[in-house]
Design an enzyme around this catalytic site. Structure first.
Site, mmCIF file in Angstrom:
data_model
loop_
_atom_site.group_PDB
_atom_site.id
_atom_site.type_symbol
_atom_site.label_atom_id
_atom_site.label_comp_id
_atom_site.label_asym_id
_atom_site.label_seq_id
_atom_site.Cartn_x
_atom_site.Cartn_y
_atom_site.Cartn_z
ATOM 1 N N SER A 74 101.083 30.105 93.018
ATOM 2 C CA SER A 74 99.847 30.845 93.293
ATOM 3 C C SER A 74 99.965 31.687 94.555
ATOM 4 C CB SER A 74 98.678 29.866 93.514
ATOM 5 O OG SER A 74 98.284 29.318 92.306
ATOM 6 N N HIS A 113 100.304 26.130 83.469
ATOM 7 C CA HIS A 113 99.785 24.901 84.083
ATOM 8 C C HIS A 113 99.274 23.961 83.005
ATOM 9 C CE1 HIS A 113 99.369 28.027 87.189
ATOM 10 N NE2 HIS A 113 99.669 27.063 88.043
ATOM 11 N N MET A 170 98.970 21.008 91.554
ATOM 12 C CA MET A 170 98.720 20.939 90.107
ATOM 13 C C MET A 170 99.876 21.506 89.286
ATOM 14 S SD MET A 170 94.828 22.413 90.207
ATOM 15 C CE MET A 170 93.715 22.022 91.579
ATOM 16 N N SER A 171 101.075 21.545 89.856
ATOM 17 C CA SER A 171 102.192 22.162 89.115
ATOM 18 C C SER A 171 103.500 21.493 89.500
ATOM 19 C CB SER A 171 102.251 23.666 89.438
ATOM 20 O OG SER A 171 102.618 23.867 90.787
ATOM 21 N N TYR A 230 96.660 22.191 83.321
ATOM 22 C CA TYR A 230 95.189 22.296 83.250
ATOM 23 C C TYR A 230 94.722 23.473 82.402
ATOM 24 C CZ TYR A 230 95.694 25.765 87.022
ATOM 25 O OH TYR A 230 96.079 26.836 87.764
ATOM 26 N N GLU A 231 95.649 24.368 82.014
ATOM 27 C CA GLU A 231 95.254 25.459 81.123
ATOM 28 C C GLU A 231 95.172 24.976 79.678
ATOM 29 O OE1 GLU A 231 96.961 29.526 82.316
ATOM 30 O OE2 GLU A 231 98.316 28.121 83.293
ATOM 31 N N HIS A 257 89.951 28.561 95.226
ATOM 32 C CA HIS A 257 91.189 29.242 94.826
ATOM 33 C C HIS A 257 91.367 30.530 95.635
ATOM 34 C CE1 HIS A 257 94.609 30.045 92.299
ATOM 35 N NE2 HIS A 257 94.115 31.204 91.898
ATOM 36 N N ALA A 283 101.666 26.514 95.699
ATOM 37 C CA ALA A 283 100.664 26.375 96.757
ATOM 38 C C ALA A 283 100.163 24.940 96.653
ATOM 39 C CB ALA A 283 99.531 27.362 96.516
ATOM 40 N N ASN A 338 95.974 24.963 102.349
ATOM 41 C CA ASN A 338 94.725 24.362 102.845
ATOM 42 C C ASN A 338 94.996 22.895 103.102
ATOM 43 O OD1 ASN A 338 94.737 24.557 99.668
ATOM 44 N ND2 ASN A 338 93.657 22.666 100.214
ATOM 45 N N HIS A 362 98.281 35.007 89.183
ATOM 46 C CA HIS A 362 99.508 34.776 88.416
ATOM 47 C C HIS A 362 99.720 35.901 87.429
ATOM 48 C CE1 HIS A 362 100.755 30.571 89.329
ATOM 49 N NE2 HIS A 362 99.517 30.518 89.779
HETATM 50 N N1 HPA Z 1 94.906 20.594 95.695
HETATM 51 C C1 HPA Z 1 95.567 20.862 94.547
HETATM 52 N N2 HPA Z 1 96.211 22.004 94.353
HETATM 53 C C2 HPA Z 1 96.214 22.908 95.339
HETATM 54 C C3 HPA Z 1 95.545 22.673 96.544
HETATM 55 C C4 HPA Z 1 94.855 21.444 96.736
HETATM 56 O O1 HPA Z 1 94.255 21.179 97.783
HETATM 57 N N3 HPA Z 1 95.752 23.792 97.313
HETATM 58 C C5 HPA Z 1 96.516 24.631 96.585
HETATM 59 N N4 HPA Z 1 96.799 24.094 95.376
#
Ligand code: HPA
Length: 271
Positions: free
Chosen positions: A28, A81, A209-210, A83-84, A245, A111, A233, A59
């Site tokens: 990301s 992903h 998440m990846s 989650y998609e 996001h 990310a 973050n 993406h």
């Molecule tokens: N959690 C999950 N996926 C992420 C995060 C997060 O805090 N930041 C960027 N991708």
């Protein structure tokens, strides 16, 4: 699945991937790196029969074949992903396509949210290991022994030898590089503060998440894996602020220069 991989590999070969030994998966907000490759050639996922397409903001959905320091690189600008709604077995497509054209080492980036309190937004973390908390596994289903064994070993998924050398090289270049364990949640919700506390207790330094499905599939078919998380973050509940996001993409944009220096270093001098 095999036919999809064969047609994808044929398109990559036509784009000049036959000498590629290096693969790159861009997470990301990090996809722009693919356009820094020399003489980029593009293969859209949409043009590959049977390929999924990523619809996540930030993406793009294509392979980019290009050169860096004279070496051919196959990059995925935009990944799929879990989650998609894509089964993890299909998340294997990109990595196996790379393998089919001869790629030996894959650099997987993402990310991620920082769980380790020594990290801060913008930190770069070399992935030393992962915890697969996604609730699935890309190798579930019949095993094709031509790719790899039914019960693959995971003791050195993220090549220790490459990590040792990269740490030394980054230190010599003055690039700060953390190292830690990446824990995968399915998403798409960001984690709850309680989940983040659990992640810390079980030994995670970052959550995301990846990456885990791709790393599993790459190691399964004998590729060396290197993983880099950009901490965009601090994970939920650590700071008194909500996650979004947009924030992920904004921090990725701010950290882009350092990320680019690190990936350049890896492609030019390590691989
Ligand atoms: N959690 C999950 N996926 C992420 C995060 C997060 O805090 N930041 C960027 N991708």
């Amino acid at each position: 699945m095999q036919e999809i991989i064969q047609s994808a590999a044929a398109l990559l070969m036509a784009a000049g991937a036959e000498s590629a030994k290096i693969g790159l998966i861009l997470g990301s907000g990090l996809g722009d790196y693919a356009e820094t490759l020399d003489n980029p050639r593009f293969v859209n996922y949409a043009d590959i029969p049977g390929y999924p397409v990523s619809h996540v903001a930030g993406h793009k959905s294509r392979f980019v074949v290009g050169e860096k320091a004279g070496k051919t690189v196959v990059a995925m600008q935009g990944r799929f992903h879990f989650y998609e709604g894509i089964p993890q077995s299909l998340l294997a497509l990109g990595v196996r396509t790379m393998r089919a054209v001869g790629v030996e080492t894959v650099l997987i980036t993402n990310a991620a949210g920082g769980v380790n309190m020594n990290f801060h937004p913008g930190s770069l973390m070399l992935i030393s290991d992962h915890i697969n908390y996604s609730g699935s596994n890309p190798l579930i289903g019949p095993n094709d022994d031509a790719w790899g064994p039914r019960f693959p070993d995971q003791s050195d998924t993220y090549s220790r030898a490459l990590r040792i050398r990269l740490r030394e090289m980054a230190a010599a270049e003055g690039i700060e590089l953390e190292e830690g364990v990446y824990m995968m949640f399915s998403g798409p919700c960001f984690e709850t503060p309680a989940e983040v506390r659990m992640a810390r207790i079980v030994g995670a330094d970052a959550v995301g998440m990846s990456t885990v499905p791709e790393a599993i599939v790459a190691a399964h078919c004998g590729m060396r894996v290197l993983g880099i998380s950009l901490i965009t973050n601090m994970a939920a509940g650590i700071l008194d602020q909500k996650l979004s996001h947009d924030e992920v993409n904004e921090t990725a944009a701010i950290a882009r220069e350092r990320f680019t220096r690190l990936v350049d270093l890896i492609l030019e001098q390590l691989l």
